[in-house]
Design a protein around this motif. Structure first.
Motif, mmCIF file in Angstrom:
data_model
loop_
_atom_site.group_PDB
_atom_site.id
_atom_site.type_symbol
_atom_site.label_atom_id
_atom_site.label_comp_id
_atom_site.label_asym_id
_atom_site.label_seq_id
_atom_site.Cartn_x
_atom_site.Cartn_y
_atom_site.Cartn_z
ATOM 1 N N LEU A 1 -53.721 30.542 -21.057
ATOM 2 C CA LEU A 1 -52.845 30.358 -22.220
ATOM 3 C C LEU A 1 -51.516 29.712 -21.842
ATOM 4 O O LEU A 1 -50.522 29.869 -22.539
ATOM 5 N N SER A 2 -51.501 28.967 -20.758
ATOM 6 C CA SER A 2 -50.250 28.362 -20.299
ATOM 7 C C SER A 2 -49.686 27.370 -21.317
ATOM 8 O O SER A 2 -48.477 27.111 -21.334
ATOM 9 N N HIS A 3 -50.553 26.828 -22.185
ATOM 10 C CA HIS A 3 -50.067 25.877 -23.190
ATOM 11 C C HIS A 3 -49.099 26.527 -24.180
ATOM 12 O O HIS A 3 -48.294 25.830 -24.810
ATOM 13 N N LEU A 4 -49.150 27.852 -24.303
ATOM 14 C CA LEU A 4 -48.243 28.529 -25.230
ATOM 15 C C LEU A 4 -46.786 28.373 -24.818
ATOM 16 O O LEU A 4 -45.884 28.434 -25.657
ATOM 17 N N MET A 5 -46.546 28.157 -23.536
ATOM 18 C CA MET A 5 -45.178 28.010 -23.045
ATOM 19 C C MET A 5 -44.490 26.801 -23.650
ATOM 20 O O MET A 5 -43.264 26.770 -23.773
ATOM 21 N N GLU A 6 -45.273 25.799 -24.024
ATOM 22 C CA GLU A 6 -44.709 24.562 -24.584
ATOM 23 C C GLU A 6 -44.551 24.627 -26.099
ATOM 24 O O GLU A 6 -43.992 23.712 -26.695
ATOM 25 N N MET A 7 -45.028 25.688 -26.726
ATOM 26 C CA MET A 7 -45.002 25.797 -28.183
ATOM 27 C C MET A 7 -43.815 26.631 -28.652
ATOM 28 O O MET A 7 -43.371 27.554 -27.958
ATOM 29 N N GLU A 8 -43.326 26.334 -29.837
ATOM 30 C CA GLU A 8 -42.389 27.223 -30.501
ATOM 31 C C GLU A 8 -43.118 28.525 -30.838
ATOM 32 O O GLU A 8 -44.352 28.546 -30.981
ATOM 33 N N THR A 9 -42.365 29.598 -30.973
ATOM 34 C CA THR A 9 -42.967 30.916 -31.152
ATOM 35 C C THR A 9 -43.899 30.978 -32.359
ATOM 36 O O THR A 9 -45.040 31.442 -32.251
ATOM 37 N N GLU A 10 -43.438 30.509 -33.522
ATOM 38 C CA GLU A 10 -44.267 30.584 -34.723
ATOM 39 C C GLU A 10 -45.513 29.718 -34.587
ATOM 40 O O GLU A 10 -46.597 30.089 -35.048
ATOM 41 N N GLU A 11 -45.385 28.557 -33.949
ATOM 42 C CA GLU A 11 -46.532 27.681 -33.733
ATOM 43 C C GLU A 11 -47.557 28.358 -32.817
ATOM 44 O O GLU A 11 -48.769 28.313 -33.065
ATOM 45 N N ALA A 12 -47.061 28.990 -31.752
ATOM 46 C CA ALA A 12 -47.957 29.673 -30.813
ATOM 47 C C ALA A 12 -48.667 30.836 -31.488
ATOM 48 O O ALA A 12 -49.871 31.057 -31.284
ATOM 49 N N MET A 13 -47.942 31.594 -32.305
ATOM 50 C CA MET A 13 -48.572 32.704 -33.024
ATOM 51 C C MET A 13 -49.653 32.206 -33.969
ATOM 52 O O MET A 13 -50.739 32.787 -34.064
ATOM 53 N N ALA A 14 -49.360 31.114 -34.680
ATOM 54 C CA ALA A 14 -50.348 30.563 -35.601
ATOM 55 C C ALA A 14 -51.602 30.131 -34.848
ATOM 56 O O ALA A 14 -52.730 30.342 -35.329
ATOM 57 N N TRP A 15 -51.435 29.543 -33.665
ATOM 58 C CA TRP A 15 -52.596 29.145 -32.870
ATOM 59 C C TRP A 15 -53.390 30.373 -32.433
ATOM 60 O O TRP A 15 -54.617 30.396 -32.551
ATOM 61 N N LEU A 16 -52.710 31.394 -31.958
ATOM 62 C CA LEU A 16 -53.393 32.605 -31.519
ATOM 63 C C LEU A 16 -54.187 33.235 -32.653
ATOM 64 O O LEU A 16 -55.290 33.756 -32.447
ATOM 65 N N GLU A 17 -53.656 33.162 -33.853
ATOM 66 C CA GLU A 17 -54.314 33.795 -34.999
ATOM 67 C C GLU A 17 -55.538 33.029 -35.488
ATOM 68 O O GLU A 17 -56.237 33.497 -36.390
ATOM 69 N N THR A 18 -55.808 31.872 -34.884
ATOM 70 C CA THR A 18 -57.078 31.189 -35.174
ATOM 71 C C THR A 18 -58.204 31.743 -34.312
ATOM 72 O O THR A 18 -59.382 31.439 -34.565
ATOM 73 N N LEU A 19 -57.886 32.551 -33.302
ATOM 74 C CA LEU A 19 -58.896 33.096 -32.400
ATOM 75 C C LEU A 19 -59.599 34.293 -33.044
ATOM 76 O O LEU A 19 -58.979 35.042 -33.807
ATOM 77 N N PRO A 20 -60.861 34.508 -32.734
ATOM 78 C CA PRO A 20 -61.590 35.659 -33.299
ATOM 79 C C PRO A 20 -60.912 36.982 -32.926
ATOM 80 O O PRO A 20 -60.555 37.207 -31.774
ATOM 81 N N GLY A 21 -60.716 37.828 -33.929
ATOM 82 C CA GLY A 21 -60.169 39.156 -33.682
ATOM 83 C C GLY A 21 -58.672 39.221 -33.478
ATOM 84 O O GLY A 21 -58.139 40.287 -33.160
#
Length: 239
Positions: A114-134
Motif C-alpha cells: 500500500l505504499s501508493h497511499l503515501m502519495e495520496m491526500e487522506t480523503e483520496e486514499a480513504m476513498a480508494w481503500l473503501e473500494t476494496l472488499p470488506g
C-alpha cells in the motif's frame, strides 16, 4: 433538557471534552512501536469485526509469521484461511473478506503493498481503500491514522459513536460514515494528527468505563455537563 450545538460551538466543545477526559484518564498517546505498516493495519481491521483488539492483533502477527508474506496469505485456500482465523468472531466472513481484499491489491499492484497511499491526500486514499472488499469507513480511517502513515483522521468505533450520539453531536441513528463526515469539519483547527488520535482513544475509554451500551454511569461521567444524555439524567434525579 435538550442540548443544542451550532457549527461554530462544536470545536470549542470538542476541545473542552478533550481536556476533561485528559484530566480524568491522563494522556493516552499511541506509542510509535504500536504503529504498523498500512497492510498489517488493513488486515487487522478486515479480520477484526466484533473481536477484541488484542486477539486480532495476535492473529494478524501469526498469519504473517506462519505464512511469511501477505501474498502467501492471499494464496491460501479459503477453507485453510478460515481455519487460521478460527479465533476471530466471524472466521468464515473474515477469511472471505481478507482473501478478496488482498487479492484485489495484488491484482492492482502486483504485490500486497500500500505504499501508493503515501502519495495520496487522506480523503483520496480513504476513498480508494473503501473500494476494496470488506473495507468501510472505520477500517479506511484506521489505516490512515493508526498505521505508520499517521494521518489526521478520526477513527470512530462503536464505543466512540455511542458516546458522541449520547452527547448529541451526531444523530442517534448516524452510522460511522455519517458520524465521521459530521465531526471531521468541526474538529479544533489547531489539533494535529496526534491530538485527533488521542481524542479517539480518550472517547473510546469513556465508552468502555462510563458510557457503556446498557446502564451508562452518567453520575460519575466527566463530561456529563456537556452531554445531552447526562443532563437528562441530572434532571430526572432532581425531580
Amino acid at each position: 433538557m435538550q442540548v443544542s450545538f451550532d457549527f461554530d460551538s462544536r470545536p470549542a466543545l470538542l476541545d473542552r471534552i478533550q481536556q476533561q477526559l485528559i484530566a480524568q484518564f491522563g494522556r493516552i498517546i499511541r506509542p510509535a512501536n504500536k504503529r504498523r505498516d498500512p497492510v498489517w493495519t488493513l488486515v487487522q481491521g478486515v479480520i477484526g469485526a466484533r473481536t477484541k483488539t488484542a486477539v486480532s492483533n495476535a492473529t494478524t502477527d501469526r498469519l504473517l509469521a506462519d505464512l511469511g508474506s501477505w501474498e502467501a496469505v492471499a494464496g491460501q485456500p479459503l477453507e485453510a484461511l478460515t481455519d487460521l482465523l478460527a479465533n476471530q468472531t466471524f472466521p468464515d466472513l473474515s477469511a472471505s473478506r481478507l482473501k478478496d481484499c488482498l487479492t484485489e491489491i495484488i491484482r492492482h499492484y502486483g504485490a500486497a503493498n500500500l505504499s501508493h497511499l503515501m502519495e495520496m491526500e487522506t480523503e483520496e486514499a480513504m476513498a480508494w481503500l473503501e473500494t476494496l472488499p470488506g473495507v468501510a469507513r472505520k477500517i479506511s480511517v484506521g489505516v490512515m491514522t493508526n498505521s505508520t502513515l499517521k494521518r489526521k483522521a478520526l477513527v470512530i468505533d462503536t464505543h466512540h459513536r455511542r458516546v458522541i450520539q449520547r452527547i448529541g453531536l451526531v444523530p442517534a441513528r448516524a452510522d460511522t460514515t455519517r458520524a465521521y463526515d459530521i465531526l471531521m469539519p468541526v474538529l479544533p483547527l489547531d489539533w494535529k494528527a496526534a491530538d485527533v488520535d488521542e481524542h479517539h482513544l480518550l472517547v473510546k475509554r469513556l465508552g468502555q468505563i462510563h458510557c457503556r451500551p446498557s446502564r451508562p454511569d452518567c453520575a460519575t461521567c466527566p463530561v456529563r455537563g456537556d452531554c445531552q444524555t447526562g443532563q437528562d439524567f441530572g434532571v430526572r434525579h432532581r425531580e
